[in-house]
Design a protein around this motif. Structure first.
Motif, mmCIF file in Angstrom:
data_model
loop_
_atom_site.group_PDB
_atom_site.id
_atom_site.type_symbol
_atom_site.label_atom_id
_atom_site.label_comp_id
_atom_site.label_asym_id
_atom_site.label_seq_id
_atom_site.Cartn_x
_atom_site.Cartn_y
_atom_site.Cartn_z
ATOM 1 N N MET A 1 31.831 34.017 41.310
ATOM 2 C CA MET A 1 32.067 34.782 40.101
ATOM 3 C C MET A 1 32.039 33.821 38.916
ATOM 4 O O MET A 1 32.725 32.810 38.922
ATOM 5 N N LYS A 2 31.274 34.180 37.895
ATOM 6 C CA LYS A 2 31.189 33.338 36.702
ATOM 7 C C LYS A 2 32.372 33.582 35.781
ATOM 8 O O LYS A 2 32.797 34.715 35.590
ATOM 9 N N CYS A 3 32.851 32.515 35.186
ATOM 10 C CA CYS A 3 33.930 32.606 34.204
ATOM 11 C C CYS A 3 33.368 33.242 32.922
ATOM 12 O O CYS A 3 32.332 32.809 32.426
ATOM 13 N N PRO A 4 34.046 34.278 32.386
ATOM 14 C CA PRO A 4 33.542 34.914 31.162
ATOM 15 C C PRO A 4 33.720 34.038 29.917
ATOM 16 O O PRO A 4 33.139 34.323 28.870
ATOM 17 N N TYR A 5 34.499 32.971 30.031
ATOM 18 C CA TYR A 5 34.763 32.101 28.881
ATOM 19 C C TYR A 5 33.795 30.927 28.802
ATOM 20 O O TYR A 5 33.270 30.615 27.735
ATOM 21 N N CYS A 6 33.558 30.263 29.956
ATOM 22 C CA CYS A 6 32.719 29.056 29.925
ATOM 23 C C CYS A 6 31.487 29.168 30.832
ATOM 24 O O CYS A 6 30.707 28.223 30.919
ATOM 25 N N SER A 16 45.368 39.068 44.540
ATOM 26 C CA SER A 16 44.530 40.200 44.895
ATOM 27 C C SER A 16 45.428 41.352 45.305
ATOM 28 O O SER A 16 46.357 41.166 46.092
ATOM 29 N N ARG A 17 45.161 42.542 44.752
ATOM 30 C CA ARG A 17 45.957 43.723 45.103
ATOM 31 C C ARG A 17 45.155 44.984 44.813
ATOM 32 O O ARG A 17 44.205 44.935 44.032
ATOM 33 N N PRO A 18 45.555 46.112 45.412
ATOM 34 C CA PRO A 18 44.853 47.360 45.102
ATOM 35 C C PRO A 18 45.028 47.710 43.629
ATOM 36 O O PRO A 18 46.096 47.489 43.045
ATOM 37 N N ALA A 19 43.987 48.244 43.024
ATOM 38 C CA ALA A 19 44.067 48.677 41.629
ATOM 39 C C ALA A 19 44.841 49.986 41.560
ATOM 40 O O ALA A 19 45.175 50.591 42.585
ATOM 41 N N ASP A 20 45.115 50.431 40.338
ATOM 42 C CA ASP A 20 45.898 51.648 40.139
ATOM 43 C C ASP A 20 45.270 52.872 40.784
ATOM 44 O O ASP A 20 45.961 53.787 41.209
ATOM 45 N N ASP A 21 43.938 52.910 40.858
ATOM 46 C CA ASP A 21 43.274 54.090 41.411
ATOM 47 C C ASP A 21 43.198 54.091 42.942
ATOM 48 O O ASP A 21 42.768 55.065 43.541
ATOM 49 N N ASN A 22 43.612 52.990 43.575
ATOM 50 C CA ASN A 22 43.577 52.825 45.036
ATOM 51 C C ASN A 22 42.170 52.909 45.620
ATOM 52 O O ASN A 22 42.003 53.063 46.820
ATOM 53 N N TYR A 23 41.151 52.847 44.787
ATOM 54 C CA TYR A 23 39.773 52.855 45.254
ATOM 55 C C TYR A 23 39.065 51.545 44.924
ATOM 56 O O TYR A 23 37.865 51.423 45.141
ATOM 57 N N SER A 24 39.791 50.612 44.378
ATOM 58 C CA SER A 24 39.213 49.316 44.058
ATOM 59 C C SER A 24 40.286 48.242 44.206
ATOM 60 O O SER A 24 41.468 48.541 44.321
ATOM 61 N N ILE A 25 39.836 46.997 44.202
ATOM 62 C CA ILE A 25 40.751 45.871 44.336
ATOM 63 C C ILE A 25 40.733 45.077 43.035
ATOM 64 O O ILE A 25 39.681 44.755 42.498
ATOM 65 N N ARG A 26 41.905 44.783 42.542
ATOM 66 C CA ARG A 26 42.073 43.997 41.315
ATOM 67 C C ARG A 26 42.294 42.551 41.728
ATOM 68 O O ARG A 26 43.173 42.254 42.532
ATOM 69 N N ARG A 27 41.487 41.667 41.190
ATOM 70 C CA ARG A 27 41.633 40.242 41.516
ATOM 71 C C ARG A 27 41.857 39.442 40.245
ATOM 72 O O ARG A 27 41.117 39.575 39.284
ATOM 73 N N ARG A 28 42.902 38.632 40.265
ATOM 74 C CA ARG A 28 43.140 37.671 39.184
ATOM 75 C C ARG A 28 42.438 36.394 39.599
ATOM 76 O O ARG A 28 42.576 35.924 40.724
ATOM 77 N N ARG A 29 41.676 35.845 38.696
ATOM 78 C CA ARG A 29 40.904 34.641 38.999
ATOM 79 C C ARG A 29 41.248 33.541 38.002
ATOM 80 O O ARG A 29 41.665 33.803 36.887
ATOM 81 N N LEU A 30 41.021 32.318 38.442
ATOM 82 C CA LEU A 30 41.276 31.136 37.626
ATOM 83 C C LEU A 30 40.012 30.294 37.610
ATOM 84 O O LEU A 30 39.425 30.028 38.663
ATOM 85 N N CYS A 31 39.608 29.883 36.420
ATOM 86 C CA CYS A 31 38.458 28.995 36.287
ATOM 87 C C CYS A 31 38.970 27.566 36.424
ATOM 88 O O CYS A 31 39.861 27.141 35.675
ATOM 89 N N ASP A 32 38.419 26.836 37.381
ATOM 90 C CA ASP A 32 38.852 25.460 37.599
ATOM 91 C C ASP A 32 38.340 24.514 36.510
ATOM 92 O O ASP A 32 38.910 23.443 36.304
ATOM 93 N N GLY A 35 40.276 26.388 32.955
ATOM 94 C CA GLY A 35 41.681 26.711 33.184
ATOM 95 C C GLY A 35 42.101 28.106 32.748
ATOM 96 O O GLY A 35 43.271 28.468 32.861
ATOM 97 N N LYS A 36 41.162 28.922 32.254
ATOM 98 C CA LYS A 36 41.519 30.265 31.804
ATOM 99 C C LYS A 36 41.513 31.244 32.973
ATOM 100 O O LYS A 36 40.824 31.054 33.968
ATOM 101 N N ARG A 37 42.326 32.308 32.824
ATOM 102 C CA ARG A 37 42.433 33.338 33.842
ATOM 103 C C ARG A 37 41.725 34.602 33.364
ATOM 104 O O ARG A 37 41.688 34.891 32.171
ATOM 105 N N PHE A 38 41.220 35.364 34.326
ATOM 106 C CA PHE A 38 40.590 36.640 34.005
ATOM 107 C C PHE A 38 40.707 37.565 35.214
ATOM 108 O O PHE A 38 41.049 37.136 36.315
#
Length: 150
Positions: A1-6, A16-32, A35-38
């Motif tokens: 996954m490409k970082c949207p910042y750099c 990683s957890r189920p999203a609010d709709d329970n039909y998708s997965i929400r993932r928090r990612r970190l750019c090494d 250092g930004k999160r998305f």
């Protein structure tokens, strides 16, 4: 996954957890690298649904079109963006649970109207006036009477 910042490819999943709709997965990612999160969302790829338009043209189902119609109907109404998003999710569940490869735009319109009627009567009338192409005031009044009788 490409970082949207750099635009670096050097990212990793930190949560990683189920999203609010329970039909998708929400993932928090970190750019090494920067250092930004998305956040990203992962959905199951479904068989494309074809919508049969009133003129018998066929096009691929587009969530954005359904959402845009609902947003126009709810303009300046006390309906939150979250409620609109939930309504679109519910409409999609109704549509995709039919397990058909094609659906008419009129069926989608009916599903949206039924859901809008529960959410906001004014938004329902707005949507119905465009969707049903009211020709005169009498047809408009007939629709209003149906709402008032319920």
């Amino acid at each position: 996954m490409k970082c949207p910042y750099c635009s670096s490819d050097n990212t990793r999943v930190i949560d990683s957890r189920p999203a609010d709709d329970n039909y998708s997965i929400r993932r928090r990612r970190l750019c090494d690298d920067c250092g930004k999160r998305f956040t990203t969302y992962e959905k199951v790829e479904t068989i494309p649904l074809i919508v049969i338009k009133k003129d018998n043209n066929r096009e691929q189902y587009d969530r954005a079109k359904v959402e845009a119609g609902i947003l126009r109907a709810c303009h300046k109404r006390p309906v939150s963006v979250d409620l609109i998003s939930q309504l679109v999710d519910t409409v999609e569940v109704d549509i995709f649970s039919r397990e058909e490869k094609e659906i008419s735009s009129s069926e989608i319109g009916e599903i949206v109207m039924n859901r809008l009627q529960e959410l906001d009567p004014v938004a329902y009338v707005r949507f119905a006036s465009v969707y049903r192409e009211f020709k005169d005031v009498n047809t408009f009044m007939d629709e209003l009477k149906k709402i008032l009788d319920n």
